[in-house]
Scaffold this motif. Structure first.
Motif, mmCIF file in Angstrom:
data_model
loop_
_atom_site.group_PDB
_atom_site.id
_atom_site.type_symbol
_atom_site.label_atom_id
_atom_site.label_comp_id
_atom_site.label_asym_id
_atom_site.label_seq_id
_atom_site.Cartn_x
_atom_site.Cartn_y
_atom_site.Cartn_z
ATOM 1 N N THR A 2 6.175 2.466 -11.570
ATOM 2 C CA THR A 2 5.441 1.307 -11.071
ATOM 3 C C THR A 2 4.846 1.620 -9.698
ATOM 4 O OG1 THR A 2 5.651 -0.998 -10.454
ATOM 5 C CG2 THR A 2 7.581 0.342 -10.136
ATOM 6 N N THR A 3 3.991 0.728 -9.223
ATOM 7 C CA THR A 3 3.383 0.889 -7.898
ATOM 8 C C THR A 3 4.374 0.445 -6.821
ATOM 9 O OG1 THR A 3 2.441 -1.279 -8.228
ATOM 10 C CG2 THR A 3 1.003 0.587 -8.678
ATOM 11 N N PRO A 4 4.177 0.854 -5.556
ATOM 12 C CA PRO A 4 5.094 0.426 -4.492
ATOM 13 C C PRO A 4 5.104 -1.091 -4.324
ATOM 14 C CG PRO A 4 3.767 2.255 -3.751
ATOM 15 C CD PRO A 4 3.214 1.849 -5.070
ATOM 16 N N LYS A 5 6.296 -1.615 -4.063
ATOM 17 C CA LYS A 5 6.453 -3.059 -3.910
ATOM 18 C C LYS A 5 7.086 -3.359 -2.558
ATOM 19 C CE LYS A 5 5.384 -4.417 -8.243
ATOM 20 N NZ LYS A 5 4.532 -3.257 -8.575
ATOM 21 N N ARG A 6 6.877 -4.596 -2.134
ATOM 22 C CA ARG A 6 7.293 -4.989 -0.803
ATOM 23 C C ARG A 6 8.760 -5.426 -0.743
ATOM 24 N NH1 ARG A 6 3.423 -6.040 3.254
ATOM 25 N NH2 ARG A 6 1.610 -6.011 1.918
ATOM 26 N N LYS A 7 9.175 -6.201 -1.745
ATOM 27 C CA LYS A 7 10.489 -6.848 -1.672
ATOM 28 C C LYS A 7 11.371 -6.414 -2.841
ATOM 29 C CE LYS A 7 13.236 -10.088 0.044
ATOM 30 N NZ LYS A 7 13.792 -9.964 1.400
ATOM 31 N N LEU A 8 12.573 -5.950 -2.517
ATOM 32 C CA LEU A 8 13.528 -5.536 -3.554
ATOM 33 C C LEU A 8 14.789 -6.385 -3.439
ATOM 34 C CD1 LEU A 8 13.282 -1.702 -2.928
ATOM 35 C CD2 LEU A 8 12.400 -2.862 -4.915
ATOM 36 N N LYS B 216 0.839 -1.198 0.000
ATOM 37 C CA LYS B 216 0.000 0.000 0.000
ATOM 38 C C LYS B 216 0.878 1.253 0.000
ATOM 39 C CE LYS B 216 -4.338 -1.525 1.877
ATOM 40 N NZ LYS B 216 -5.076 -1.802 3.091
ATOM 41 N N GLU B 217 0.340 2.296 -0.648
ATOM 42 C CA GLU B 217 1.136 3.507 -0.755
ATOM 43 C C GLU B 217 1.346 4.170 0.605
ATOM 44 O OE1 GLU B 217 0.293 5.394 -4.437
ATOM 45 O OE2 GLU B 217 1.025 7.299 -3.674
ATOM 46 N N LYS B 218 0.335 4.032 1.499
ATOM 47 C CA LYS B 218 0.457 4.685 2.808
ATOM 48 C C LYS B 218 1.526 4.018 3.679
ATOM 49 C CE LYS B 218 -3.193 2.109 5.176
ATOM 50 N NZ LYS B 218 -4.432 2.183 5.922
ATOM 51 N N HIS B 219 1.935 2.825 3.304
ATOM 52 C CA HIS B 219 2.988 2.147 4.056
ATOM 53 C C HIS B 219 4.364 2.359 3.420
ATOM 54 C CE1 HIS B 219 -0.374 -0.707 5.471
ATOM 55 N NE2 HIS B 219 -0.181 0.237 6.364
ATOM 56 N N THR B 220 4.436 3.244 2.425
ATOM 57 C CA THR B 220 5.691 3.461 1.705
ATOM 58 C C THR B 220 6.254 4.832 2.067
ATOM 59 O OG1 THR B 220 4.639 2.268 -0.092
ATOM 60 C CG2 THR B 220 6.731 3.317 -0.579
ATOM 61 N N SER B 221 7.554 4.878 2.349
ATOM 62 C CA SER B 221 8.183 6.158 2.678
ATOM 63 C C SER B 221 8.300 7.006 1.408
ATOM 64 C CB SER B 221 9.560 5.917 3.285
ATOM 65 O OG SER B 221 10.409 5.380 2.310
ATOM 66 N N SER B 222 8.440 8.294 1.595
ATOM 67 C CA SER B 222 8.502 9.211 0.446
ATOM 68 C C SER B 222 9.692 8.879 -0.435
ATOM 69 C CB SER B 222 8.617 10.650 0.925
ATOM 70 O OG SER B 222 7.590 10.917 1.829
ATOM 71 N N ALA B 223 10.812 8.518 0.209
ATOM 72 C CA ALA B 223 12.015 8.204 -0.556
ATOM 73 C C ALA B 223 11.761 7.018 -1.469
ATOM 74 C CB ALA B 223 13.165 7.898 0.405
ATOM 75 N N MET B 224 11.111 5.979 -0.919
ATOM 76 C CA MET B 224 10.843 4.780 -1.724
ATOM 77 C C MET B 224 9.806 5.069 -2.799
ATOM 78 S SD MET B 224 12.979 2.649 -0.915
ATOM 79 C CE MET B 224 12.490 1.232 -1.868
ATOM 80 N N LYS B 225 8.829 5.944 -2.460
ATOM 81 C CA LYS B 225 7.825 6.327 -3.463
ATOM 82 C C LYS B 225 8.502 6.901 -4.691
ATOM 83 C CE LYS B 225 3.876 7.389 -0.631
ATOM 84 N NZ LYS B 225 3.277 8.496 0.128
ATOM 85 N N GLY B 226 9.501 7.772 -4.473
ATOM 86 C CA GLY B 226 10.240 8.373 -5.577
ATOM 87 C C GLY B 226 10.981 7.329 -6.385
ATOM 88 N N HIS B 227 11.535 6.341 -5.648
ATOM 89 C CA HIS B 227 12.296 5.269 -6.306
ATOM 90 C C HIS B 227 11.392 4.455 -7.239
ATOM 91 C CE1 HIS B 227 15.557 2.412 -6.735
ATOM 92 N NE2 HIS B 227 14.758 1.416 -6.394
ATOM 93 N N PHE B 228 10.191 4.145 -6.755
ATOM 94 C CA PHE B 228 9.261 3.361 -7.576
ATOM 95 C C PHE B 228 8.718 4.199 -8.733
ATOM 96 C CE2 PHE B 228 8.804 0.859 -3.564
ATOM 97 C CZ PHE B 228 9.358 -0.311 -4.057
ATOM 98 N N GLU B 229 8.541 5.519 -8.485
ATOM 99 C CA GLU B 229 8.020 6.400 -9.520
ATOM 100 C C GLU B 229 8.971 6.463 -10.717
ATOM 101 O OE1 GLU B 229 6.691 10.558 -8.362
ATOM 102 O OE2 GLU B 229 5.099 9.197 -7.664
ATOM 103 N N LYS B 230 10.279 6.408 -10.440
ATOM 104 C CA LYS B 230 11.285 6.447 -11.493
ATOM 105 C C LYS B 230 11.084 5.293 -12.471
ATOM 106 C CE LYS B 230 15.402 8.548 -9.665
ATOM 107 N NZ LYS B 230 16.674 8.198 -9.022
#
Lengths: 205, 116
Positions: free
Chosen positions: A73-79, A56-70
């Motif tokens: 894609t949507t936020p993911k759990r495991k990298l 869920k997006e609300k469980h994603t930090s802003s930094a990670m949101k930017g990383h996924f936006e690059k």
């Protein structure tokens, strides 16, 4: 080395075409999105970072949101980063279970189940004390001697003793792919893999 | 069982169509045996002492006395080598696992038959 992230679903058995009853592990593998591509020139080594499982997006930090936006894609759990991917991958590309085919041999790494504080018999496979005679009535699973006496007057480093067991990264090599069900992203391999049901695993070819 | 695991079992295993039987029943299992190129059917008759597991991994254990030596054989229910299963007798038992039969011999090891 090509790879993908998966989730352990559980185990079952199937009868193969030649009538053998084979134990199988079912893995939900991918689809994974490429979220970062590292190159030899820029980063000193080549690798591909894959992302798996919705979050869920609300469980994603802003930094990670930017990383996924690059990677758009949507936020993911495991990298997980895979070094030296066999084929050229671009940001945002999707890697699916089609990477593997029936009959391939793959390596699967996962985190083994935690067993807590365990003695040497379970943890290191010690034999324990053989008999119950000669006064050995209460130390059947004891480690025995830790070493000699006046020399070295200490216990050597790395002596195998009781302690926290399990919860380690365990890689099982050369597992045969029994079946690939691409429309459900399922990978069925022969034999067992480390970890609990629902835990993440990395699969490499 | 997870739905994905069930999906895999439905896809990859053929469900055998056997008559209903439970622990305590006497059954004859016609088991296919491959000898080189030839295939023949062997009969194995005894009391079902347990059914174990679920889905495609379900199995059952059949116990019989062979020349006063107890023999137990475990068959996967969905095994392609089972030609057929015939239920000879329906027994009345109060347990799902009849391990107590292992301690008994002769008349004591009999199981009452269900009245029609």
């Amino acid at each position: 080395m090509s790879g993908i992230i998966g989730k352990k679903i559980g185990m079952t058995s199937i009868f193969s075409a030649n009538g053998k009853y084979i134990p199988c592990t079912v893995i939900e593998a991918g689809p994974c999105v490429v979220t970062q591509v590292k190159t030899l020139e820029k980063d000193g080594y080549a690798s591909v970072q894959l992302a798996f499982d919705e979050k869920k997006e609300k469980h994603t930090s802003s930094a990670m949101k930017g990383h996924f936006e690059k990677a758009s894609t949507t936020p993911k759990r495991k990298l997980v980063e895979f070094k030296y991917f066999e084929t050229q991958k671009n940001l945002g590309e999707v890697v699916t279970v089609d990477l593997f085919a029936e009959g391939d041999f793959i390596d699967v790494a996962g985190t083994s189940k935690g067993k807590g504080f365990q003695g040497v018999v379970k943890r290191h496979g010690f034999g324990g004390v053989g008999g119950t005679t000669h006064g050995q009535h209460d130390r059947l699973r004891a480690p025995g001697s830790l070493g000699a006496s006046s020399w070295p007057s200490r216990v050597f480093k790395g002596m195998r003793m009781a302690g926290r067991t399990g919860g380690d990264r365990v890689k099982i090599q050369n597992l045969e792919v029994v079946k690939v069900i691409a429309d459900k992203n399922l990978l069925i391999v022969k034999g067992s893999i480390a970890g609990a049901k629902g835990s993440y695993v990395t699969i490499e070819k | 069982m997870s739905t994905l695991l069930k999906f895999v079992e439905d896809q990859l295993s053929v469900k055998a169509n056997h008559p209903k039987f439970k622990a305590g029943d006497t059954v004859t299992v016609n088991y296919k045996i491959k000898e080189g190129e030839k295939e023949r059917v062997q009969q194995y008759q005894g009391v079902v002492i347990q059914r174990k597991g679920s889905g495609s991994t379900e199995s059952f254990t059949v116990r019989k006395m062979s020349n006063s030596i107890g023999v137990e054989r475990v068959f996967p229910v969905n095994s392609p080598y089972i030609d057929s299963i015939v239920v000879n007798k329906v027994g009345v038992v109060r347990r799902a696992r009849l391990y107590y039969l292992r301690e008994l011999t002769g008349k004591a090891a009999r199981i009452a038959e269900k009245k029609q």
